[in-house]
Design a protein around this motif. Structure first.
Motif, PDB file in Angstrom:
ATOM      1  N   HIS A 154       0.818  -1.204   0.000  1.00  0.00           N
ATOM      2  CA  HIS A 154       0.000   0.000   0.000  1.00  0.00           C
ATOM      3  C   HIS A 154       0.855   1.258   0.000  1.00  0.00           C
ATOM      4  CE1 HIS A 154      -3.216  -2.802   0.968  1.00  0.00           C
ATOM      5  NE2 HIS A 154      -4.086  -1.824   0.743  1.00  0.00           N
ATOM      6  N   GLN A 155       1.936   1.252   0.780  1.00  0.00           N
ATOM      7  CA  GLN A 155       2.789   2.435   0.815  1.00  0.00           C
ATOM      8  C   GLN A 155       3.415   2.706  -0.549  1.00  0.00           C
ATOM      9  OE1 GLN A 155       4.931   1.255   4.695  1.00  0.00           O
ATOM     10  NE2 GLN A 155       4.855   3.497   4.830  1.00  0.00           N
ATOM     11  N   ARG A 156       3.851   1.651  -1.209  1.00  0.00           N
ATOM     12  CA  ARG A 156       4.423   1.836  -2.542  1.00  0.00           C
ATOM     13  C   ARG A 156       3.379   2.276  -3.562  1.00  0.00           C
ATOM     14  NH1 ARG A 156       8.012  -3.593  -1.626  1.00  0.00           N
ATOM     15  NH2 ARG A 156       9.860  -2.556  -0.779  1.00  0.00           N
ATOM     16  N   ALA A 157       2.113   1.973  -3.263  1.00  0.00           N
ATOM     17  CA  ALA A 157       1.035   2.435  -4.132  1.00  0.00           C
ATOM     18  C   ALA A 157       0.658   3.876  -3.842  1.00  0.00           C
ATOM     19  CB  ALA A 157      -0.188   1.540  -3.963  1.00  0.00           C
TER      20      ALA A 157
ATOM     21  N   PHE B 248       8.927   7.274   1.612  1.00  0.00           N
ATOM     22  CA  PHE B 248       8.315   6.842   0.359  1.00  0.00           C
ATOM     23  C   PHE B 248       8.117   8.008  -0.598  1.00  0.00           C
ATOM     24  CE2 PHE B 248       7.427   3.076   2.810  1.00  0.00           C
ATOM     25  CZ  PHE B 248       7.577   2.071   1.868  1.00  0.00           C
ATOM     26  N   ILE B 249       7.907   9.249  -0.084  1.00  0.00           N
ATOM     27  CA  ILE B 249       7.825  10.423  -0.958  1.00  0.00           C
ATOM     28  C   ILE B 249       9.155  10.646  -1.666  1.00  0.00           C
ATOM     29  CG2 ILE B 249       7.626  12.947  -0.957  1.00  0.00           C
ATOM     30  CD1 ILE B 249       5.508  12.684   1.200  1.00  0.00           C
ATOM     31  N   LYS B 250      10.261  10.487  -0.890  1.00  0.00           N
ATOM     32  CA  LYS B 250      11.583  10.658  -1.496  1.00  0.00           C
ATOM     33  C   LYS B 250      11.831   9.599  -2.560  1.00  0.00           C
ATOM     34  CE  LYS B 250      13.771  12.818   2.526  1.00  0.00           C
ATOM     35  NZ  LYS B 250      14.816  12.674   3.582  1.00  0.00           N
ATOM     36  N   ARG B 251      11.437   8.352  -2.268  1.00  0.00           N
ATOM     37  CA  ARG B 251      11.622   7.281  -3.251  1.00  0.00           C
ATOM     38  C   ARG B 251      10.794   7.552  -4.488  1.00  0.00           C
ATOM     39  NH1 ARG B 251      11.470   1.238  -1.281  1.00  0.00           N
ATOM     40  NH2 ARG B 251      12.004   1.127  -3.485  1.00  0.00           N
ATOM     41  N   ALA B 252       9.550   8.001  -4.273  1.00  0.00           N
ATOM     42  CA  ALA B 252       8.690   8.284  -5.418  1.00  0.00           C
ATOM     43  C   ALA B 252       9.234   9.449  -6.232  1.00  0.00           C
ATOM     44  CB  ALA B 252       7.268   8.582  -4.952  1.00  0.00           C
ATOM     45  N   ALA B 253       9.815  10.455  -5.547  1.00  0.00           N
ATOM     46  CA  ALA B 253      10.356  11.613  -6.239  1.00  0.00           C
ATOM     47  C   ALA B 253      11.562  11.239  -7.093  1.00  0.00           C
ATOM     48  CB  ALA B 253      10.733  12.692  -5.227  1.00  0.00           C
ATOM     49  N   VAL B 254      12.379  10.298  -6.583  1.00  0.00           N
ATOM     50  CA  VAL B 254      13.543   9.859  -7.336  1.00  0.00           C
ATOM     51  C   VAL B 254      13.132   9.073  -8.570  1.00  0.00           C
ATOM     52  CG1 VAL B 254      15.570   8.373  -7.255  1.00  0.00           C
ATOM     53  CG2 VAL B 254      15.057   9.876  -5.331  1.00  0.00           C
ATOM     54  N   SER B 255      12.161   8.173  -8.403  1.00  0.00           N
ATOM     55  CA  SER B 255      11.757   7.315  -9.526  1.00  0.00           C
ATOM     56  C   SER B 255      10.801   8.015 -10.477  1.00  0.00           C
ATOM     57  CB  SER B 255      11.092   6.042  -8.992  1.00  0.00           C
ATOM     58  OG  SER B 255       9.957   6.385  -8.207  1.00  0.00           O
ATOM     59  N   ALA B 256       9.921   8.910  -9.957  1.00  0.00           N
ATOM     60  CA  ALA B 256       8.949   9.600 -10.801  1.00  0.00           C
ATOM     61  C   ALA B 256       8.631  10.940 -10.151  1.00  0.00           C
ATOM     62  CB  ALA B 256       7.682   8.778 -10.969  1.00  0.00           C
ATOM     63  N   PRO B 257       9.400  12.005 -10.444  1.00  0.00           N
ATOM     64  CA  PRO B 257       9.260  13.283  -9.767  1.00  0.00           C
ATOM     65  C   PRO B 257       7.856  13.863  -9.845  1.00  0.00           C
ATOM     66  CG  PRO B 257      11.258  13.241 -11.080  1.00  0.00           C
ATOM     67  CD  PRO B 257      10.500  11.996 -11.412  1.00  0.00           C
ATOM     68  N   ALA B 258       7.143  13.584 -10.918  1.00  0.00           N
ATOM     69  CA  ALA B 258       5.815  14.167 -11.058  1.00  0.00           C
ATOM     70  C   ALA B 258       4.783  13.489 -10.192  1.00  0.00           C
ATOM     71  CB  ALA B 258       5.376  14.099 -12.521  1.00  0.00           C
TER      72      ALA B 258
ATOM     73  N   SER C  16      -7.961  -3.246   1.682  1.00  0.00           N
ATOM     74  CA  SER C  16      -7.431  -4.517   2.146  1.00  0.00           C
ATOM     75  C   SER C  16      -6.876  -5.396   1.054  1.00  0.00           C
ATOM     76  CB  SER C  16      -8.524  -5.291   2.895  1.00  0.00           C
ATOM     77  OG  SER C  16      -9.595  -5.545   2.014  1.00  0.00           O
ATOM     78  N   LEU C  17      -7.005  -4.996  -0.199  1.00  0.00           N
ATOM     79  CA  LEU C  17      -6.548  -5.848  -1.285  1.00  0.00           C
ATOM     80  C   LEU C  17      -5.525  -5.099  -2.107  1.00  0.00           C
ATOM     81  CD1 LEU C  17      -9.992  -7.240  -2.448  1.00  0.00           C
ATOM     82  CD2 LEU C  17      -8.428  -8.183  -0.774  1.00  0.00           C
ATOM     83  N   THR C  18      -4.408  -5.747  -2.341  1.00  0.00           N
ATOM     84  CA  THR C  18      -3.375  -5.119  -3.150  1.00  0.00           C
ATOM     85  C   THR C  18      -2.598  -6.159  -3.911  1.00  0.00           C
ATOM     86  OG1 THR C  18      -1.430  -3.710  -3.101  1.00  0.00           O
ATOM     87  CG2 THR C  18      -1.726  -5.145  -1.235  1.00  0.00           C
ATOM     88  N   ASN C  19      -2.175  -5.811  -5.084  1.00  0.00           N
ATOM     89  CA  ASN C  19      -1.367  -6.721  -5.886  1.00  0.00           C
ATOM     90  C   ASN C  19       0.087  -6.423  -5.631  1.00  0.00           C
ATOM     91  OD1 ASN C  19      -0.212  -8.340  -7.739  1.00  0.00           O
ATOM     92  ND2 ASN C  19      -1.174  -7.446  -9.548  1.00  0.00           N
ATOM     93  N   THR C  20       0.707  -7.233  -4.797  1.00  0.00           N
ATOM     94  CA  THR C  20       2.104  -7.001  -4.444  1.00  0.00           C
ATOM     95  C   THR C  20       3.023  -7.805  -5.317  1.00  0.00           C
ATOM     96  OG1 THR C  20       1.977  -8.729  -2.783  1.00  0.00           O
ATOM     97  CG2 THR C  20       1.532  -6.493  -2.054  1.00  0.00           C
TER      98      THR C  20
END
Length: 828
Positions: A720-723, A799-809, A824-828
């Motif tokens: 979920h955090q990565r999503a 996770f914001i920093k990771r997201a900014a590095v991989s996809a700044p927008a 409760s459901l996620t495709n990991t």
């Protein structure tokens, strides 16, 4: 599209019609499993019949040799000289006690003769080396005015007359067996019977259960209103444990019933509960069948293995069932729900099971065959769970599903965290640890507890901490017998033997005898040593006898002819004093108990003496005798305890890193496990339980169960955090999807094993206390410390920093999920 609707932006679509499901989606394994469901179920059924048949033929037995570290240099000393050391390995001791009077009673002696004959004819007893008052090999000797005289201890043609009784009284005094074969108060006498490792006729291993039954039926039954019979020895302990396995199994059955009840209260669905528990038991049946096919036997010290497989299987199976239930509650068809759950949780489940396999496989590093067998068997059992839990349960539930009303009730009750009620308060309590004040408090308390537990863990003892057989209750018949024997015999059954090894004929050398006497004197001054016995003592008595029995001559002197004559007489009258080549002779220290501290003191003294006095042609080698072997076993267990935990943590951390691809997540998962290990050893200190062959595997279990909880929780949370969801939202979703099952299994298994406390077998009771603590602590540690540690290591900023590095927008955290709703459901 008809039959398909979207629950929310991060879920798999809700598909009510399985014909609308795209069969080409999912991984290769998923497609293979669910596209061949019927064939897989048929194969599982056939395999169950095959392995179930073999499981019924699995034998339960123990082995003296498999309880000792055969690769250790000290044990090699014993094994290499075993044939020369009769009576200093696996023996039983039968004491015949006169309830009134003493051993010099004709009726008592007749009963003793019957007991001696019954023991000598038992299958598995090494008959030529049986010793008692009636054994012809037990002899007396003395020096008279016409020279040496000797004979069997029991007078020839003994008829019970007063003259024969008087002769026996004299012979006992001349033989010097008081404290060994005759009690110090003359109210009982002993029969010492060495045991064979295998039956000579068919070369099969000694059957300890059968031997124990025969001892009860053919030996103890000879007791009467005048005579009481007591029996001790490894064979009797093993037999009593095997005898008590039926009671152990009854407590195991109670644990299964409690688990079934808790699962039903959680699901309110009869068919899914029966399926989950049945498949968990199926894993046990498969394991027992595989053990039979591989030639294993079920050892009483590894009886926990089936329960461990059941507990781990129930944990993983409940996660699969919960995932399917949640999907069905939202309207998804049972077939699609099974595939979704397989897709989400297979990797986490596989990683957790592999961590369990590795965790138990690490025990193979210990050079004790019974632990290696346990590790191998448990690793096989957990590997079997990959088929039964990760594949069979989803496939079976894709057919039977769960009760829809129960599924809907579960969703309505548990997904609304703002709902007022006990369960809502329960989930809100755990989710609150994602916030800094509580996260800080939880981490500080957890680390403080861990540090204190770490300090206390240094006090844990290695080996037995109680006299007798700690696996049995203190008031058990065996421990009462052992206490009586230790109180009435100066030379107890806890024998620490040093192997005095010389060149052929060297045991009669003056230097050998002198050094042996010095070691005996040193050991006699070690606390816990009651007395010593060696061929040195017998030579000294022989030399005294050649000088008219004058006490002034009760010492060793360097006169080869006199010493040689004494040695010849010892060889004729006491063949167990040394071997026929006069190159191997035992020095035996009789200990007050076999507690860890006592054994360590004696072994340290022997090692120090050997380091100073060993020389070419003369070696003092530890260790033989039951206490000597136990001392070496303690050394191996002490070294292995640190080694296996270190290797276990390293391997578990690597598996977690492969799964999460984040060192931060590895730290979050591992910290509760490390604290668990320290706390477990602290509990052992508090309960006076030593780390030994029977308890060491439980420490590995704590890590194995704990990593299951961490993997399932973090798998959903990180997904979920990565999503893009916040930590608070992600952990709430993890709580509702896998966390509630973590709590269920923790409480369920703790309640099941807590009943073991009332077991008549102390070993099982101790394990019940330890396992109850571990199940509860692993649950609480995971539910509290994972969100608390995540607040510092896996928070939103990370996770914001990771997201900014991989996809700044796209470097934002979603906040569109309502506070009261979980994803409760996620495709990991």
């Amino acid at each position: 599209m008809a039959g398909v609707r979207q629950h929310n932006q991060n879920d798999f679509p809700v598909i009510t019609d399985p014909r609308k499901f795209d069969e080409s989606t999912g991984g290769i394994l998923e497609r293979f499993v669910f596209n061949n469901r019927a064939l897989l179920l048929l194969g599982f059924f056939a395999l169950t019949l095959f392995l179930g048949k073999h499981a019924l033929d699995l034998k339960i037995n123990a082995s003296f040799d498999r309880m000792i570290p055969t690769g250790h240099s000290y044990i090699k000393n014993f094994l290499e000289n075993r044939d020369e050391l009769k009576g200093l390995g696996n023996t039983i001791r039968i004491v015949v006690e006169a309830k009134q009077g003493d051993v010099f009673d004709p009726e008592y002696l007749e009963t003793l003769r019957k007991v001696n004959d019954a023991v000598s004819t038992l299958r598995g007893v090494d008959r030529p080396w049986v010793k008692s008052l009636w054994s012809p090999t037990v002899r007396w000797s003395e020096v008279t005015e016409i020279g040496y005289d000797s004979g069997p201890l029991m007078p020839d043609r003994f008829d019970g007359s007063p003259q024969a009784i008087d002769a026996l009284r004299v012979n006992i005094a001349r033989a010097g067996v008081v404290g060994q074969l005759v009690a110090s108060n003359y109210q009982s006498s002993a029969i010492v019977a060495p045991l064979l490792d295998v039956y000579p006729d068919n070369k099969e291993d000694l059957d300890y259960f059968k031997l124990s039954r025969e001892l009860e039926a053919n030996v103890r039954s000879l007791g009467n209103e005048h005579v009481n019979i007591r029996i001790i020895g490894f064979a009797k302990v093993a037999g009593d444990l095997i005898e008590g396995l039926w009671q152990v199994m009854s407590y195991f059955a109670i644990s299964v019933l409690i688990a079934s009840l808790f699962v039903f209260l959680f699901t309110r669905c009869v068919r899914s509960t029966l399926l989950l528990v049945s498949v968990s038991l199926l894993g046990v049946v498969w394991l027992l069948g595989v053990m039979k096919l591989l030639g294993f036997v079920l050892d009483p010290f590894s009886i926990l293995v089936p329960f461990l497989v059941f507990a781990i299987g129930l944990s993983h199976g409940a996660q699969k069932m919960n995932g399917i239930m949640q999907d069905i509650g939202r309207g998804t068809h049972r077939y699609v729900a099974a595939r979704y759950t397989f897709r989400r949780l297979f990797l986490a489940g596989l990683t957790a099971l592999l961590a369990n396999v590795v965790g138990f496989a690490v025990l193979m590093l210990i050079d004790i065959p019974v632990i290696r067998d346990l590790a191998f068997a448990t690793s096989i059992g957990v590997s079997i769970l990959i088929l039964t839990k990760l594949i069979l349960i989803p496939v079976a539930l894709s057919y039977v599903g769960v009760d829809r009303r129960a599924a809907v009730r579960s969703i309505q009750k548990d997904t609304n965290l703002s709902e007022v009620g006990l369960m809502a308060s329960f989930w809100n309590f755990f989710s609150s640890f994602t916030v800094r004040p509580r996260a800080t408090a939880a981490v500080m308390i957890g680390l403080t507890v861990g540090v204190i537990a770490f300090a206390v863990s240094f006090q844990v003892k290695i080996g037995d901490l109680d006299a007798g057989a700690p696996e049995l209750r203190p008031d058990s018949r065996y421990n009462q017998d052992n206490a009586y024997i230790n109180a009435n015999y100066g030379m107890s059954s806890d024998q620490f033997a040093v192997i005095v090894k010389t060149e052929e004929g060297g045991c009669a050398a003056y230097e050998t005898l002198l050094e042996t006497g010095r070691l005996a004197w040193a050991l006699e001054h070690v606390p816990g040593v009651q007395a010593t016995s060696s061929f040195y003592d017998q030579v000294v008595r022989g030399l005294q006898g050649t000088n008219e029995g004058n006490p002034k001559w009760a010492s060793l002197y360097n006169q080869s002819n006199a010493v040689g004559t004494a040695v010849q007489r010892i060889s004729a009258d006491n063949p167990g004093a040394f071997n026929t080549k006069c190159s191997v002779a035992p020095l035996v220290a009789y200990l007050s108990d076999h507690k860890a501290d006592t054994l360590s003191r004696v072994l340290d003294e022997v090692e120090a003496f050997a380091a100073e006095h060993n020389q070419p042609g003369l070696q003092f080698l530890p260790a033989a005798g039951t206490a000597g072997i136990q001392a070496v076993t303690n050394i191996v267990v002490r070294k292995a305890n640190v080694k296996i935990l270190a290797v276990l943590y390293v391997v578990t951390a690597v598996l977690c890193f492969i799964t999460f691809r984040s060192w931060r997540a590895v730290v979050v998962a591992m910290v509760p496990l490390i604290i668990t290990s320290f706390l477990a050893e602290s509990i052992m200190v508090w309960l006076d339980i030593g780390i030994k062959v029977s308890t060491l595997p439980v420490i590995a279990l704590g890590v194995g169960v704990g990593i299951d909880y961490a993997l399932y929780l973090l798998n959903v949370q990180l997904g979920h955090q990565r999503a893009g969801y916040s930590l608070s939202q992600s952990y709430r979703s993890a709580l509702m999807f896998t966390g509630r099952v973590v709590a269920l299994i923790g409480v369920t298994m703790a309640a099941g094993v807590a009943t073991w406390v009332w077991s008549p077998i102390k070993f099982q009771a101790d394990m019940g206390i330890l396992l109850t603590f571990m199940f509860l602590w692993n649950m609480l540690g995971a539910l509290i410390l994972i969100p608390a540690l995540s607040h510092f290591l896996l928070n939103d900023k990370y996770f914001i920093k990771r997201a900014a590095v991989s996809a700044p927008a796209a470097g934002t955290v979603r906040s569109s999920l309502p506070e009261g709703e979980t994803c409760s459901l996620t495709n990991t």
